[in-house]
Scaffold this motif. Structure first.
Motif, mmCIF file in Angstrom:
data_model
loop_
_atom_site.group_PDB
_atom_site.id
_atom_site.type_symbol
_atom_site.label_atom_id
_atom_site.label_comp_id
_atom_site.label_asym_id
_atom_site.label_seq_id
_atom_site.Cartn_x
_atom_site.Cartn_y
_atom_site.Cartn_z
ATOM 1 N N ARG A 1 0.666 -1.429 0.064
ATOM 2 C CA ARG A 1 0.225 -0.009 -0.099
ATOM 3 C C ARG A 1 0.418 1.484 0.149
ATOM 4 O O ARG A 1 0.886 2.049 -0.742
ATOM 5 C CB ARG A 1 -1.222 -0.482 1.174
ATOM 6 C CG ARG A 1 -1.764 0.978 1.200
ATOM 7 C CD ARG A 1 -2.577 0.882 2.275
ATOM 8 N NE ARG A 1 -3.820 -0.149 2.321
ATOM 9 C CZ ARG A 1 -4.566 -0.136 1.532
ATOM 10 N NH1 ARG A 1 -5.199 0.742 0.875
ATOM 11 N NH2 ARG A 1 -5.517 -1.744 0.931
ATOM 12 N N GLN B 1 -5.838 12.508 -5.349
ATOM 13 C CA GLN B 1 -7.045 11.893 -4.766
ATOM 14 C C GLN B 1 -6.809 10.052 -4.794
ATOM 15 O O GLN B 1 -6.935 9.127 -3.244
ATOM 16 C CB GLN B 1 -8.052 12.094 -5.345
ATOM 17 C CG GLN B 1 -9.244 10.982 -5.167
ATOM 18 C CD GLN B 1 -11.015 11.475 -5.780
ATOM 19 O OE1 GLN B 1 -10.629 12.071 -7.387
ATOM 20 N NE2 GLN B 1 -11.633 11.542 -5.292
ATOM 21 N N THR C 1 -4.579 9.982 -1.561
ATOM 22 C CA THR C 1 -5.115 10.221 -0.102
ATOM 23 C C THR C 1 -5.822 8.597 0.435
ATOM 24 O O THR C 1 -5.931 7.972 1.128
ATOM 25 C CB THR C 1 -6.229 11.141 -0.111
ATOM 26 O OG1 THR C 1 -5.352 12.146 -0.744
ATOM 27 C CG2 THR C 1 -6.442 10.920 1.386
ATOM 28 N N GLN C 2 -6.753 7.735 -0.625
ATOM 29 C CA GLN C 2 -7.525 7.104 -0.556
ATOM 30 C C GLN C 2 -6.514 5.552 -0.602
ATOM 31 O O GLN C 2 -7.219 4.385 0.527
ATOM 32 C CB GLN C 2 -8.067 6.383 -1.492
ATOM 33 C CG GLN C 2 -9.272 7.065 -2.307
ATOM 34 C CD GLN C 2 -10.028 7.741 -3.787
ATOM 35 O OE1 GLN C 2 -9.509 6.326 -4.731
ATOM 36 N NE2 GLN C 2 -11.344 7.821 -3.931
ATOM 37 N N LEU D 1 -4.067 5.532 1.807
ATOM 38 C CA LEU D 1 -3.877 5.903 3.239
ATOM 39 C C LEU D 1 -5.027 5.106 3.297
ATOM 40 O O LEU D 1 -5.196 5.704 5.657
ATOM 41 C CB LEU D 1 -3.361 7.064 2.960
ATOM 42 C CG LEU D 1 -1.935 7.504 2.677
ATOM 43 C CD1 LEU D 1 -1.579 8.950 3.122
ATOM 44 C CD2 LEU D 1 -0.970 6.894 3.574
ATOM 45 N N GLU D 2 -6.423 5.314 3.410
ATOM 46 C CA GLU D 2 -7.552 5.445 4.440
ATOM 47 C C GLU D 2 -7.268 4.543 5.090
ATOM 48 O O GLU D 2 -7.548 4.701 6.559
ATOM 49 C CB GLU D 2 -8.894 5.100 3.297
ATOM 50 C CG GLU D 2 -8.909 6.536 3.145
ATOM 51 C CD GLU D 2 -9.322 7.735 4.067
ATOM 52 O OE1 GLU D 2 -9.648 7.989 4.586
ATOM 53 O OE2 GLU D 2 -9.118 8.676 3.318
ATOM 54 N N PRO D 3 -6.995 2.901 5.486
ATOM 55 C CA PRO D 3 -6.922 2.551 6.535
ATOM 56 C C PRO D 3 -5.929 2.872 7.262
ATOM 57 O O PRO D 3 -5.953 2.029 8.457
ATOM 58 C CB PRO D 3 -6.157 0.225 5.724
ATOM 59 C CG PRO D 3 -6.454 0.960 3.833
ATOM 60 C CD PRO D 3 -6.609 2.767 3.877
ATOM 61 N N GLY E 1 -5.995 5.502 9.155
ATOM 62 C CA GLY E 1 -6.273 6.213 9.290
ATOM 63 C C GLY E 1 -5.784 7.864 10.427
ATOM 64 O O GLY E 1 -5.143 7.909 9.497
ATOM 65 N N GLN E 2 -6.258 8.466 10.819
ATOM 66 C CA GLN E 2 -5.322 9.436 11.252
ATOM 67 C C GLN E 2 -4.020 9.294 11.432
ATOM 68 O O GLN E 2 -3.553 10.574 11.406
ATOM 69 C CB GLN E 2 -6.273 10.767 12.533
ATOM 70 C CG GLN E 2 -5.921 12.094 12.890
ATOM 71 C CD GLN E 2 -6.614 12.790 12.427
ATOM 72 O OE1 GLN E 2 -7.321 12.418 11.398
ATOM 73 N NE2 GLN E 2 -6.202 13.936 11.513
ATOM 74 N N GLN F 1 -2.318 11.618 8.428
ATOM 75 C CA GLN F 1 -2.543 12.685 8.440
ATOM 76 C C GLN F 1 -1.529 13.400 7.607
ATOM 77 O O GLN F 1 -1.689 14.255 6.561
ATOM 78 C CB GLN F 1 -3.295 14.003 9.623
ATOM 79 C CG GLN F 1 -1.792 13.465 10.460
ATOM 80 C CD GLN F 1 -2.321 14.432 11.702
ATOM 81 O OE1 GLN F 1 -2.613 15.882 11.755
ATOM 82 N NE2 GLN F 1 -1.940 14.177 12.718
ATOM 83 N N LYS G 1 -0.742 11.997 4.350
ATOM 84 C CA LYS G 1 -1.911 12.720 3.136
ATOM 85 C C LYS G 1 -2.192 14.216 2.638
ATOM 86 O O LYS G 1 -1.855 14.792 2.025
ATOM 87 C CB LYS G 1 -3.661 12.685 3.565
ATOM 88 C CG LYS G 1 -3.735 11.574 4.412
ATOM 89 C CD LYS G 1 -5.008 11.224 4.674
ATOM 90 C CE LYS G 1 -5.634 10.040 5.297
ATOM 91 N NZ LYS G 1 -6.537 9.812 5.808
#
Length: 304
Positions: A215, A276, A279-280, A282-284, A286-287, A290, A293
């Motif tokens: 990822r 976009q 960023t997607q 990195l969604e798993p 979470g914060q 940041q 992102k």
């Protein structure tokens, strides 16, 4: 101010200061174990080429991905410093008259101008080998297998199938402009490979799961494409004083770029899509992701 509430600018500055401290410690006149001497002029050129500013984005990516996965901070800083040595070697050599023939880098005279061509070549050569020395040292990572993996992946990212090969394709593009697929391949090698490695290195240091490593590798590929596309856009729209190096070089040298093929509006749309995508990915996380992102957006929207 807590690290969680820092702006990206503050975070970049904090990480850059750590990297520069490591580099300053490594690039001293003190003769190391099994070394015979450190020639003063060569050392001065190396320090000039490395400690002359810059955003330290590649080391930043190493440190942030390492922090994301719980890797040792000092180890990440040393790997980041190694990548910065390798990156700066490539800049020193790229600026030479036989390559891109640039007189200014980061708002200052390039190494071959400040010193001479022979010293610039040697400074680049030595920074390249120093990068691998840093990573190979047990001081960086006690786990020998992880050190070997870091070295192995860096050889691929920086060699004939990566950064150096990309520079060769870039030079060839001045006489034989590539098609769109050729431009994408060139840029993925010359610029993207080392950025991709910088993201993956943090996962290697942490001994991360294969899924997390993949990822972050894909994240690195996306922002690597964005970095070069933004760079090509700056070459068209940027001011040399603000950017810190000459602009308009691609058109002057007849180099084909994606911006040249498709225009500025297309490039801006592509950059938005790459941010976009990054960023997607990195969604798993979470914060905790940041700053990565924010870095993706910064890379795409930078003005220097």
């Amino acid at each position: 101010m807590t690290s969680e509430s820092m702006s990206l600018v503050d975070r970049l500055a904090e990480r850059a200061a750590e990297i520069e401290s490591v580099l300053d410690t490594i690039l001293t006149a003190d003769v190391g174990e099994e070394e015979i001497a450190r020639p003063a002029n060569l050392l001065a050129a190396m320090r000039y080429g490395v400690l002359n500013g810059g955003k330290r984005m590649r080391p930043f990516l190493v440190m942030e991905t390492a922090a994301l996965l719980g890797a040792d901070r000092s180890a990440a800083a040393r790997v980041g410093a190694a990548i910065e040595c390798l990156h700066c070697y490539s800049l020193i050599h790229d600026d030479l008259p036989a390559m891109d023939d640039d007189d200014m880098r980061r708002g200052q005279p390039t190494v071959h101008v400040a010193f001479d061509e022979a010293t610039a070549i040697l400074a680049g050569d030595t920074l390249l080998t120093l990068a691998f020395e840093i990573i190979a040292s047990p001081q960086t990572q006690a786990d020998g297998e992880r050190r070997i993996e870091l070295i192995y992946e860096l050889t691929k990212a920086s060699g004939i199938g990566g950064m150096a090969g990309g520079q060769a394709l870039d030079l060839a593009a001045e006489t034989t402009p590539p098609d769109e697929a050729g431009i994408i391949r060139l840029q993925a090698m010359k610029t993207g490979a080392l950025i991709r490695y910088s993201c993956e290195a943090g996962a290697i240091l942490a001994g991360a799961a294969a899924s997390d490593r993949e990822r972050l590798r894909r994240f690195g590929e996306a922002i690597g494409l964005a970095f070069q596309l933004a760079d090509d856009l700056l070459d068209v729209t940027g001011n040399a004083d603000a950017v810190g190096k000459a602009t308009g070089k691609d058109a002057a040298h007849g180099k084909a770029t994606l911006v040249g093929l498709h225009g500025e509006q297309w490039a801006q749309k592509q950059l938005s899509g790459l941010v976009q995508e990054a960023t997607q990915l990195l969604e798993p996380f979470g914060q905790s992701a940041q700053y990565l992102k924010l870095a993706a957006r910064f890379i795409a929207e930078r003005d220097r």
